[in-house]
Design a protein around this motif. Structure first.
Motif, PDB file in Angstrom:
ATOM      1  N   PHE A 139       0.844  -1.199   0.000  1.00 43.60           N
ATOM      2  CA  PHE A 139       0.000   0.000   0.000  1.00 43.60           C
ATOM      3  C   PHE A 139       0.878   1.246   0.000  1.00 43.60           C
ATOM      4  N   ASN A 150      -2.118   6.095  -2.794  1.00 43.42           N
ATOM      5  CA  ASN A 150      -3.036   5.468  -1.843  1.00 43.42           C
ATOM      6  C   ASN A 150      -3.677   4.232  -2.462  1.00 43.42           C
ATOM      7  N   ASP A 151      -2.953   3.568  -3.368  1.00 41.35           N
ATOM      8  CA  ASP A 151      -3.471   2.373  -4.018  1.00 41.35           C
ATOM      9  C   ASP A 151      -3.018   1.128  -3.270  1.00 41.35           C
ATOM     10  N   THR A 167     -11.590  -2.356  -4.786  1.00 43.65           N
ATOM     11  CA  THR A 167     -11.962  -2.047  -3.411  1.00 43.65           C
ATOM     12  C   THR A 167     -13.097  -1.039  -3.369  1.00 43.65           C
ATOM     13  N   SER A 168     -13.712  -0.943  -2.203  1.00 43.06           N
ATOM     14  CA  SER A 168     -14.797   0.012  -1.959  1.00 43.06           C
ATOM     15  C   SER A 168     -14.650   0.541  -0.542  1.00 43.06           C
ATOM     16  N   TYR A 171     -11.609   5.309   1.382  1.00 44.15           N
ATOM     17  CA  TYR A 171     -10.210   5.097   1.046  1.00 44.15           C
ATOM     18  C   TYR A 171      -9.310   5.922   1.966  1.00 44.15           C
ATOM     19  N   HIS A 212      -7.269   2.968   9.441  1.00 41.05           N
ATOM     20  CA  HIS A 212      -8.158   2.285   8.502  1.00 41.05           C
ATOM     21  C   HIS A 212      -7.972   0.781   8.636  1.00 41.05           C
ATOM     22  N   PHE A 214      -8.863  -2.902   6.336  1.00 46.15           N
ATOM     23  CA  PHE A 214      -9.235  -3.445   5.036  1.00 46.15           C
ATOM     24  C   PHE A 214      -9.640  -4.899   5.218  1.00 46.15           C
ATOM     25  N   ASN A 219     -13.005  -6.965   0.361  1.00 50.00           N
ATOM     26  CA  ASN A 219     -12.231  -5.900  -0.295  1.00 50.00           C
ATOM     27  C   ASN A 219     -12.827  -4.517  -0.014  1.00 50.00           C
ATOM     28  N   LYS A 220     -13.074  -4.242   1.249  1.00 50.43           N
ATOM     29  CA  LYS A 220     -13.701  -2.982   1.635  1.00 50.43           C
ATOM     30  C   LYS A 220     -12.840  -2.264   2.665  1.00 50.43           C
ATOM     31  N   TRP A 221     -12.629  -0.953   2.421  1.00 45.88           N
ATOM     32  CA  TRP A 221     -11.929  -0.093   3.365  1.00 45.88           C
ATOM     33  C   TRP A 221     -12.913   0.504   4.363  1.00 45.88           C
ATOM     34  N   ARG A 223     -12.937   3.419   7.729  1.00 48.20           N
ATOM     35  CA  ARG A 223     -12.252   4.401   8.574  1.00 48.20           C
ATOM     36  C   ARG A 223     -12.678   4.178  10.019  1.00 48.20           C
TER      37      ARG A 223
END
Length: 616
Positions: A139, A150-151, A167-168, A171, A212, A214, A219-221, A223
């Protein structure tokens, strides 16, 4: 007798089909075979091949199965029969022991992952990486164009391909020097630093305290917001112990860093600041932080600010009672890896592996080159000896007494004629210095000007020495404006050439130091100027005896050995170390002010694996 292709076809027929699996390691001749489909019936050759494999001794079958990929093929091979299940379990243990033994004895070899036509990750450094369930997650990080990412990417170690998950969620911000750790099926990202743009009007540097998570399944971020949060950190260390993430140190911005300990409780989702009494390590960032057992964390090296490179070690004792710090005694410090703050370490069993250049070998090679090479003579200016015409010390003339060669009349006409002459034959140290300088046209004109000034000053002093009077005060030197101005010119000229001489000597010293650094290019094979070595720190006695030992560095230079790389990531896979990214740069040359090649950011994946005693 059936061929090796038939043998592998028999293996794949009795195992579950897996399109992502790589049957055997690259380089084995049987790797060219392909598994038949699930609905295909076994042919006669496959049945014969399976019978032959079953008739092999356990030692031969164990040697064959040791060439399978440890990420996916072990699982498929264990489903064939009970015998294979038992042998594969033994192969796993033996391969892990062989890896640990290779790290301890230095029997390691570099490998480069062969890139494919699939999408690949961008070149980057100062990123964070984590190994989780046979995948390498990467990351963020920085690029050479002052860009922060930020990928999120993951490397499929079975197929050797990069995959960017779709991802969703919320971010994270573009960050570098953050930490990424795994807990169950989650990846926890904390902190980081944003690279400033060339024009700070658009974006300035910033330190984050964002948290964060993940989910690797969906595959979801997400916060995570807490009522109490630590200060923004970058270059800190994070370690997961049970349901806690322990964070130490970090960079806060404006050349300030911390030695505080914060604990994030993953289940309760809250932060706690730990207060520890007694001696503690100095504030730092860029250190290596590893977990030893279930009750201790080791801190290695770091950076405490300008000109504060740290190589000390501290043990954080985590028990049921109060936490405490203990300083660790380091043995064989001469074998230590240099610049620990920009070369991360990785725990392998009871050893910590750091990959960097070897200063000890480099210095020894440079010294041998210097002894074999004859010394180069240097041209040094030597001041002329004093003669009878040179000025000598005397209190009456402010430190100088003139000796006249001939008498001069007291008229101002003769004085002006003598001072305006272009005679270069002026005695004294000043004339000797001027004669030793290069005779360029511009320098000749300057020598004549200085000669006239020296002659005029000499004439004034001779008149004073002869008459003993000057104006209305007998026995004192002349204080006319013309004489003082000439003497000022002399001092300015001498100061000018003194500064030029110092500058020339400094340039020669810098050139000599640069030549010593360039000697490294002819020391190592494969045109490696600063190859990377594997440095090993033995931490088996840290918890019990409070002692750590740097082992002797072995020579592992081969065609795949990378150049000196900093700000890379180093994680442990299955029986191998995985190094990714970084920037090829020699910090020692930059710190000395010497010439260094432009930095080259990399996206190459290197593997460090143990050498095999039997070639496949």
């Amino acid at each position: 007798m059936a061929s090796q292709t038939d043998v592998i076809n028999g293996i794949c027929h009795h195992s579950q089909p897996d399109p992502l699996a790589v049957p055997v390691a690259v380089g084995n001749p049987i790797s060219r075979s392909r598994c038949p489909s699930e609905n295909s019936a076994p042919g006669p050759s496959q049945e014969i091949g399976l019978d032959i494999i079953n008739s092999l001794p356990d030692e031969i079958l164990e040697l064959l199965l040791s060439h399978l990929s440890p990420y996916r093929d072990y699982k498929n091979a264990m489903l064939v029969c009970k015998r294979w299940h038992r042998i594969i379990q033994g192969v796993r243990v033996q391969e892990l022991e062989r890896f640990h033994l290779g790290v301890q004895e230095g029997h390691l070899r570099w490998h480069i992952m062969q890139t494919k036509t699939s999408p690949t990750v961008t070149d980057r450094y100062s990123h964070c990486a984590c190994y989780h369930r046979k995948l390498l997650y990467v990351f963020g990080g920085c690029a050479s164009t002052c860009t922060t990412f930020n990928d999120l990417w993951c490397l499929n170690l079975s197929r050797g391909e990069w995959i960017r998950p779709l991802t969703s969620g919320v971010y994270p911000s573009p960050t570098a020097c953050a930490t990424l750790v795994s807990h169950n099926d989650q990846l926890i990202l904390f902190g980081g630093w944003c690279h400033p743009t060339p024009n700070t009007f658009y974006q300035s540097s910033k330190v984050f305290n964002q948290l964060h998570s993940f989910d690797t399944i969906t595959n979801k971020w997400s916060r995570i917001l807490c009522p109490v949060m630590p200060q923004g950190k970058a270059g800190h260390g994070a370690t997961v112990l049970h349901d806690m993430m322990i964070v130490f140190g970090g960079y806060h911005g404006q050349t300030s860093c911390s030695n505080q300990i914060w604990v994030y409780h993953i289940v309760e989702s809250n932060w706690t600041k730990m207060e520890i009494e007694g001696a503690k390590p100095v504030p730092r960032y860029g250190h290596t932080q590893v977990l030893l057992g279930d009750s201790a964390i080791l801190i290695v090296g770091g950076f405490g600010g300008p000109n504060k490179q740290l190589n000390d070690m501290w043990l954080l004792n985590i028990g049921n009672e109060a936490w405490s710090w203990h300083r660790i005694d380091v043995i064989n410090i001469q074998n230590a890896a240099p610049q620990l703050w920009c070369h991360p370490g990785c725990l392998v069993g009871d050893k910590i592996v750091v990959v960097s250049k070897n200063l000890r070998i480099t210095r020894a090679a440079i010294q041998s080159q210097k002894e074999a090479k004859p010394p180069v003579p240097r041209t040094v200016w030597i001041p002329p000896k004093e003669d009878a015409a040179a000025p000598q010390h005397d209190h009456r003339l402010c430190g100088y007494k003139a000796h006249a060669k001939r008498a001069y009349p007291e008229t101002s006409e003769s004085s002006s004629q003598e001072s305006s002459s272009d005679n270069d034959d002026v005695g004294g140290a000043g004339a000797g210095m001027m004669a030793s300088l290069p005779r360029s046209p511009r320098m000749v004109a300057l020598q004549k000007s200085v000669g006239r000034s020296l002659a005029q000053g000499k004439l004034s002093m001779e008149r004073v020495d002869r008459d003993g009077t000057s104006g209305s005060r007998p026995g004192m030197p002349s204080v006319r404006p013309n004489a003082m101005r000439n003497r000022q010119k002399q001092l300015e000229t001498l100061k000018y050439y003194e500064s030029k001489l110092k500058q020339t000597m400094n340039n020669k010293e810098k050139a000599a130091a640069a030549n010593e650094e360039d000697l490294c290019s002819c020391i190592q094979p494969h045109a490696r100027q600063n190859p990377m070595y594997v440095h090993v720190l033995d931490v088996s006695r840290v918890v019990r005896d409070r002692k750590a030992t740097w082992l002797q560095t072995h020579d592992q230079i081969d065609s795949c050995t990378p150049e000196e790389t900093i700000f890379h990531s180093l994680v442990q896979g299955r029986g191998e170390l995985i190094m990714f990214g970084g920037v090829q740069m020699d910090l020692s040359s930059m710190q000395k002010g010497l010439h260094s090649t432009p930095k080259q950011v990399s996206n190459i994946v290197h593997f460090i694996r143990p050498k095999r005693s039997v070639r496949s």
